[in-house]
Every structure is written in structure tokens, then in C-alpha cells.
Scaffold this motif. Sequence first.
Motif, PDB file in Angstrom:
ATOM      1  N   GLN A 101       0.813  -1.222   0.000  1.00 36.04           N
ATOM      2  CA  GLN A 101       0.000   0.000   0.000  1.00 36.04           C
ATOM      3  C   GLN A 101       0.846   1.271   0.000  1.00 36.04           C
ATOM      4  O   GLN A 101       0.392   2.337  -0.412  1.00 36.04           O
ATOM      5  N   HIS A 102       2.098   1.156   0.451  1.00 36.92           N
ATOM      6  CA  HIS A 102       2.975   2.327   0.546  1.00 36.92           C
ATOM      7  C   HIS A 102       3.922   2.465  -0.651  1.00 36.92           C
ATOM      8  O   HIS A 102       4.508   3.537  -0.853  1.00 36.92           O
ATOM      9  N   ILE A 103       4.119   1.401  -1.397  1.00 44.27           N
ATOM     10  CA  ILE A 103       5.140   1.397  -2.447  1.00 44.27           C
ATOM     11  C   ILE A 103       4.724   2.236  -3.651  1.00 44.27           C
ATOM     12  O   ILE A 103       3.609   2.127  -4.163  1.00 44.27           O
TER      13      ILE A 103
ATOM     14  N   PHE B 194      11.267   0.230  -7.075  1.00 44.71           N
ATOM     15  CA  PHE B 194      10.244   0.352  -6.053  1.00 44.71           C
ATOM     16  C   PHE B 194      10.738   1.393  -5.064  1.00 44.71           C
ATOM     17  O   PHE B 194      11.913   1.378  -4.675  1.00 44.71           O
ATOM     18  N   ALA B 195       9.863   2.307  -4.657  1.00 42.56           N
ATOM     19  CA  ALA B 195      10.242   3.376  -3.740  1.00 42.56           C
ATOM     20  C   ALA B 195       9.371   3.311  -2.491  1.00 42.56           C
ATOM     21  O   ALA B 195       8.152   3.459  -2.568  1.00 42.56           O
ATOM     22  N   ILE B 196      10.004   3.059  -1.346  1.00 45.60           N
ATOM     23  CA  ILE B 196       9.294   2.966  -0.073  1.00 45.60           C
ATOM     24  C   ILE B 196       9.547   4.258   0.708  1.00 45.60           C
ATOM     25  O   ILE B 196      10.699   4.564   1.046  1.00 45.60           O
ATOM     26  N   PRO B 197       8.517   5.052   0.974  1.00 44.52           N
ATOM     27  CA  PRO B 197       8.721   6.334   1.670  1.00 44.52           C
ATOM     28  C   PRO B 197       9.206   6.120   3.106  1.00 44.52           C
ATOM     29  O   PRO B 197       8.515   5.516   3.921  1.00 44.52           O
ATOM     30  N   VAL B 198      10.400   6.631   3.388  1.00 43.81           N
ATOM     31  CA  VAL B 198      11.024   6.417   4.695  1.00 43.81           C
ATOM     32  C   VAL B 198      10.248   7.114   5.804  1.00 43.81           C
ATOM     33  O   VAL B 198      10.094   6.563   6.907  1.00 43.81           O
ATOM     34  N   HIS B 199       9.721   8.293   5.541  1.00 39.98           N
ATOM     35  CA  HIS B 199       9.039   9.048   6.596  1.00 39.98           C
ATOM     36  C   HIS B 199       7.760   8.345   7.067  1.00 39.98           C
ATOM     37  O   HIS B 199       7.296   8.580   8.182  1.00 39.98           O
ATOM     38  N   ILE B 200       7.224   7.455   6.238  1.00 42.47           N
ATOM     39  CA  ILE B 200       6.015   6.722   6.612  1.00 42.47           C
ATOM     40  C   ILE B 200       6.350   5.350   7.205  1.00 42.47           C
ATOM     41  O   ILE B 200       5.721   4.924   8.189  1.00 42.47           O
ATOM     42  N   CYS B 201       7.349   4.705   6.647  1.00 36.48           N
ATOM     43  CA  CYS B 201       7.586   3.283   6.968  1.00 36.48           C
ATOM     44  C   CYS B 201       8.820   3.005   7.821  1.00 36.48           C
ATOM     45  O   CYS B 201       9.087   1.844   8.137  1.00 36.48           O
ATOM     46  N   LYS B 202       9.571   4.021   8.209  1.00 31.69           N
ATOM     47  CA  LYS B 202      10.847   3.784   8.873  1.00 31.69           C
ATOM     48  C   LYS B 202      10.707   2.916  10.123  1.00 31.69           C
ATOM     49  O   LYS B 202      11.448   1.927  10.296  1.00 31.69           O
ATOM     50  N   ASN B 203       9.814   3.244  11.017  1.00 32.67           N
ATOM     51  CA  ASN B 203       9.667   2.475  12.255  1.00 32.67           C
ATOM     52  C   ASN B 203       9.293   1.019  11.978  1.00 32.67           C
ATOM     53  O   ASN B 203       9.815   0.094  12.615  1.00 32.67           O
ATOM     54  N   GLN B 204       8.381   0.811  11.032  1.00 32.63           N
ATOM     55  CA  GLN B 204       7.991  -0.555  10.693  1.00 32.63           C
ATOM     56  C   GLN B 204       9.147  -1.318  10.072  1.00 32.63           C
ATOM     57  O   GLN B 204       9.357  -2.508  10.369  1.00 32.63           O
ATOM     58  N   LEU B 205       9.914  -0.653   9.221  1.00 31.03           N
ATOM     59  CA  LEU B 205      11.057  -1.305   8.597  1.00 31.03           C
ATOM     60  C   LEU B 205      12.091  -1.730   9.632  1.00 31.03           C
ATOM     61  O   LEU B 205      12.606  -2.852   9.599  1.00 31.03           O
TER      62      LEU B 205
ATOM     63  N   ARG C  67      14.711  10.342   0.428  1.00 32.03           N
ATOM     64  CA  ARG C  67      13.363  10.286   1.000  1.00 32.03           C
ATOM     65  C   ARG C  67      12.770   8.888   0.911  1.00 32.03           C
ATOM     66  O   ARG C  67      11.772   8.597   1.568  1.00 32.03           O
ATOM     67  N   TYR C  68      13.396   8.048   0.072  1.00 30.30           N
ATOM     68  CA  TYR C  68      12.862   6.704  -0.147  1.00 30.30           C
ATOM     69  C   TYR C  68      13.940   5.653   0.050  1.00 30.30           C
ATOM     70  O   TYR C  68      15.131   5.903  -0.157  1.00 30.30           O
ATOM     71  N   LEU C  69      13.498   4.468   0.461  1.00 32.17           N
ATOM     72  CA  LEU C  69      14.326   3.278   0.362  1.00 32.17           C
ATOM     73  C   LEU C  69      13.973   2.670  -0.983  1.00 32.17           C
ATOM     74  O   LEU C  69      12.833   2.280  -1.224  1.00 32.17           O
ATOM     75  N   TYR C  70      14.944   2.636  -1.888  1.00 32.24           N
ATOM     76  CA  TYR C  70      14.697   2.131  -3.242  1.00 32.24           C
ATOM     77  C   TYR C  70      15.097   0.663  -3.361  1.00 32.24           C
ATOM     78  O   TYR C  70      16.012   0.193  -2.679  1.00 32.24           O
ATOM     79  N   TYR C  71      14.402  -0.020  -4.260  1.00 31.62           N
ATOM     80  CA  TYR C  71      14.754  -1.400  -4.617  1.00 31.62           C
ATOM     81  C   TYR C  71      14.719  -1.470  -6.134  1.00 31.62           C
ATOM     82  O   TYR C  71      13.664  -1.341  -6.754  1.00 31.62           O
ATOM     83  N   LEU C  72      15.896  -1.632  -6.739  1.00 33.24           N
ATOM     84  CA  LEU C  72      16.014  -1.641  -8.194  1.00 33.24           C
ATOM     85  C   LEU C  72      15.494  -2.958  -8.766  1.00 33.24           C
ATOM     86  O   LEU C  72      15.945  -4.039  -8.359  1.00 33.24           O
ATOM     87  N   VAL C  73      14.550  -2.885  -9.691  1.00 34.51           N
ATOM     88  CA  VAL C  73      13.993  -4.103 -10.289  1.00 34.51           C
ATOM     89  C   VAL C  73      14.343  -4.245 -11.768  1.00 34.51           C
ATOM     90  O   VAL C  73      14.362  -5.359 -12.298  1.00 34.51           O
ATOM     91  N   GLU C  74      14.618  -3.121 -12.445  1.00 33.28           N
ATOM     92  CA  GLU C  74      15.017  -3.181 -13.851  1.00 33.28           C
ATOM     93  C   GLU C  74      16.037  -2.085 -14.131  1.00 33.28           C
ATOM     94  O   GLU C  74      15.926  -0.980 -13.597  1.00 33.28           O
ATOM     95  N   GLY C  75      17.034  -2.405 -14.972  1.00 34.27           N
ATOM     96  CA  GLY C  75      18.047  -1.425 -15.343  1.00 34.27           C
ATOM     97  C   GLY C  75      19.311  -1.549 -14.513  1.00 34.27           C
ATOM     98  O   GLY C  75      19.463  -2.464 -13.696  1.00 34.27           O
ATOM     99  N   LYS C  76      20.217  -0.604 -14.728  1.00 31.73           N
ATOM    100  CA  LYS C  76      21.498  -0.579 -14.027  1.00 31.73           C
ATOM    101  C   LYS C  76      21.820   0.851 -13.592  1.00 31.73           C
ATOM    102  O   LYS C  76      21.356   1.817 -14.202  1.00 31.73           O
ATOM    103  N   ALA C  77      22.622   0.954 -12.536  1.00 32.82           N
ATOM    104  CA  ALA C  77      23.015   2.279 -12.042  1.00 32.82           C
ATOM    105  C   ALA C  77      24.475   2.244 -11.608  1.00 32.82           C
ATOM    106  O   ALA C  77      25.055   1.170 -11.405  1.00 32.82           O
ATOM    107  N   LYS C  78      25.064   3.437 -11.468  1.00 31.59           N
ATOM    108  CA  LYS C  78      26.464   3.568 -11.079  1.00 31.59           C
ATOM    109  C   LYS C  78      26.575   4.343  -9.763  1.00 31.59           C
ATOM    110  O   LYS C  78      25.809   5.266  -9.517  1.00 31.59           O
ATOM    111  N   ILE C  79      27.540   3.943  -8.951  1.00 33.38           N
ATOM    112  CA  ILE C  79      27.804   4.625  -7.681  1.00 33.38           C
ATOM    113  C   ILE C  79      29.039   5.505  -7.841  1.00 33.38           C
ATOM    114  O   ILE C  79      30.103   5.031  -8.271  1.00 33.38           O
TER     115      ILE C  79
END
Length: 223
Positions: A28-30, A106-117, A49-61
Motif C-alpha cells: 500500500q505504501h510502495i 520500487f520506492a518505499i517512503p522512509v518518513h512513513i515506513c521507517k519504524n515498521q522497517l 526520501r525513499y528506500l529504493y529497490y532496483l527491479v530493472e536497469g542498471k546504475a552507477k555509484i
Amino acid sequence: MYILTEPTRSTFIVKYPIQSIFSFPIIQHIQVHQFERGEFIIQEGSFPRYLYYLVEGKAKIYLTHQNGKVSLINFIQPGTFIGEMELLHETYYSKGIQTATKAICFAIPVHICKNQLLNDAKFLKYLCTFLSNKATAMTAKYSQSLAYPLENRLAEFILLSADDYFYKEKHKEVCEYLGVSYRHLLHVFAQFLNEGYIEKSGRGYKITNEEQLRQLATTIHLV
């Protein structure tokens, strides 16, 4: 970046069942965020602002050093969390995360879900395993520079960083990432061109013999 809405959002959630990682109802939050190539998922030094989970593509650090030099640190593949260290440590200095291809997260809003996470034992167990595997992969990456010739490591790098069989990374960044001289890198690129593994195309290179590059890259992962 733009946020995908229904029914596209539900299509990705069904395709990649992330709920299995969590004990509490996370769906419901994603949000589902789409990034174009070259966009920053996280700006260096910012707090995501979000905890991200990459599902497609690539990224560089990327990391900027105190002298202003910017270094490519690693690549991020699907199945990877982004912003997990910031979730665990509020004072953690965020590295820059830039997409190497079009990417879906997938982007999980930290300000809403932090305690549950932070109180979800199932998620924390999964995160511990993820961080352990991440540390092991980084150790293996650095040991490769001593154990394998540049031909193998460059083949792996080209396959890892290419977008739709097209490679256009900056030689200087690649030298730093692979720990080799500019001259040595150009020498091996010339070999690959002569062998027909790649061909020059505009401001980059087109992969013309993926099978041979994969054979060279696979050598690194043989036990």
C-alpha cells in the motif's frame, strides 16, 4: 524521474513480488519510479526520501573525494537496495547513484515506513544477508585486479556498463575503476576492435561479438 500510476504500477508489483521480503503490508505504501538514463536516483551528500529497490536497469555509484576528484565506485544491478545505509544510519554520507540505463525502482517512503522497517525482523534478516553479499562482492572486485589480466576485466566491464549493446563510458573513469593506465586500456581496446568484439560507433562502441566478451568475462567467475 516520474511516478508510474495504475495499472502499470500493479503490473510491476505482480511481476516482482517484493511483499515476500516484509512481514507487514508494504504494498500500500510502495511507489514505482521510472528513471531515464543519466538521471540521479540519489544526489551525493543528500538524504534520500525513499528506500529504493532496483527491479530493472542498471546504475552507477560515484564518490567525490576531498580534492574534488570523482570516482566510479561500482555498478548496481536489479535486486539491489538503494538507500539502505541511510535508513540504518541517519548520519551516513550518501554516495551519488546515477542510472546507467533506463531504470525502474520500487520506492518505499522512509518518513512513513521507517519504524515498521526497523522493527520488521523478516526484512532486517533479508537486509543483513543482502549487506553481507554486497561486502563479499566488493572484496571479490578488488581481488580481481590482482588475479586477472585486463582483457578479462574489461570484457566484464563493457558487458556490465553497456546499454542495449552500446558502450560509452569515459576512458579516464574506466582506468580508475579497473586500476590500469590509460595506455594499457587503449591497447586492450585496440585488441578488442581488431578481434571484432566491438566496433567504434559515434561517441561510443557497439558490441558486435557478445559471446566472445562473455567468454572472457566468465573466466573471472570460474572456480
